[in-house]
Write a protein that holds these residues in place. Structure first.
Motif: not given
Length: 304
Positions: A145, A165, A167-168, A170, A182-184, A198-199, A203
């Motif tokens: 991230d 969970w 969001p990160s 990209v 995206v939601l990781k 990771g994701a 999406y």
């Protein structure tokens, strides 16, 4: 889960006069803690004249939909210059560890030169209030991230340990004028040190590509997640839905259990920042409307 959301209306909007300097506007990111009966202390993020967010609260009977007590002073103020939450805090949810309760949050930094960024922190909750100076960095940027993290949701695992969970970001721009966030997923055995995986939620550019503030509950048919998202088409925030069956794979399910804007009123332009919780055998959602919480927060109930 075969159901639909029924909007119950606006619960709380900050007044225009007599506000604390740190809570002048907005009531974003509502987070409920049960007091007794039908009454919850609902923490929220208000803003000062420099647009920095701090945490206030209001006690509300969610069945009668009436304010019981409005708290004037903030419970938690953004950090000093140079800290990971110097320019604001956006709260996520609460979780328990070793008999202690913690509230997660995103810490904002907005440097004079460069883009804003976020890291994930937490503060301790005791007796329905935030313990002073208990804030600490829980998960910061790394090779997984490297740009920005936000709005964590932490939950205990049935087999022990914790899920997170979050969001990160990209990329700030992916060709259609919108960022890709995206939601990781991350896990921890002790709620302190986290392994990032990771994701996990798919999406789709031009459909759902800028995610924020996940909210997760367990149901008989698996996990259900609600979140804010933007499509990259110029449309403002909407509240979307994803499901995960027992195999652990998430699927977008934007039709059916998502929430759209109203025709008129406080949530007619956008809906965002959901918080889903159970009360008296019903599932409720707190959420924000126009202006990223400037018009306050409302309530919806899931009808079978």
């Amino acid at each position: 889960m075969s159901a639909r959301w029924e909007k119950l209306g606006l619960l709380y909007c900050p007044g225009l006069k007599g506000r604390h300097p740190k809570l002048l506007t907005h009531a974003a990111n509502p987070l409920p803690l049960h007091i007794s009966g039908n009454v919850y202390r609902i923490f929220y993020c208000g803003r000062d004249y420099e647009n920095r967010s701090s945490v206030g609260a209001v006690d509300i009977d969610i069945v009668r939909r009436e304010v019981v007590e409005e708290h004037y002073a903030p419970f938690f103020v953004h950090g000093p210059s140079g800290s990971f939450h110097a320019d604001g805090v956006s709260i996520g949810n609460c979780y328990e560890r070793l008999g202690r309760t913690y509230m997660t949050f995103m810490g904002w930094q907005s440097p004079a030169q460069g883009h804003w960024r976020g890291d994930i922190g937490r503060v301790e909750i005791r007796d329905l209030t935030i313990v002073p100076e208990s804030e600490q960095l829980l998960m910061g940027m790394d090779h997984e991230d490297p740009i920005s993290l936000a709005y964590p949701w932490v939950a205990p695992r049935a087999q022990g340990g914790f899920d997170m969970w979050y969001p990160s970001v990209v990329s700030w721009e992916v060709g259609n004028g919108e960022m890709l966030a995206v939601l990781k997923h991350a896990t921890s055995t002790d709620g302190e040190k986290w392994s990032r995986h990771g994701a996990v939620v798919p999406y789709a550019l031009g459909v759902a590509q800028a995610f924020s503030r996940p909210s997760v509950i367990q149901s008989d048919d698996g996990l259900h997640m609600w979140f804010s998202y933007r499509a990259g088409t110029g449309q403002s925030y909407r509240i979307g839905h994803a499901v995960s069956a027992v195999n652990g794979q998430w699927e977008l399910a934007l039709k059916g259990l998502s929430i759209d804007v109203s025709d008129t009123g406080w949530d007619s332009e956008m809906v965002e920042y959901p918080f889903v919780f159970r009360h008296n055998d019903l599932i409720y959602m707190l959420y924000n409307g126009n202006g990223y919480g400037k018009t306050g927060f409302g309530l919806a109930v899931l009808r079978e």
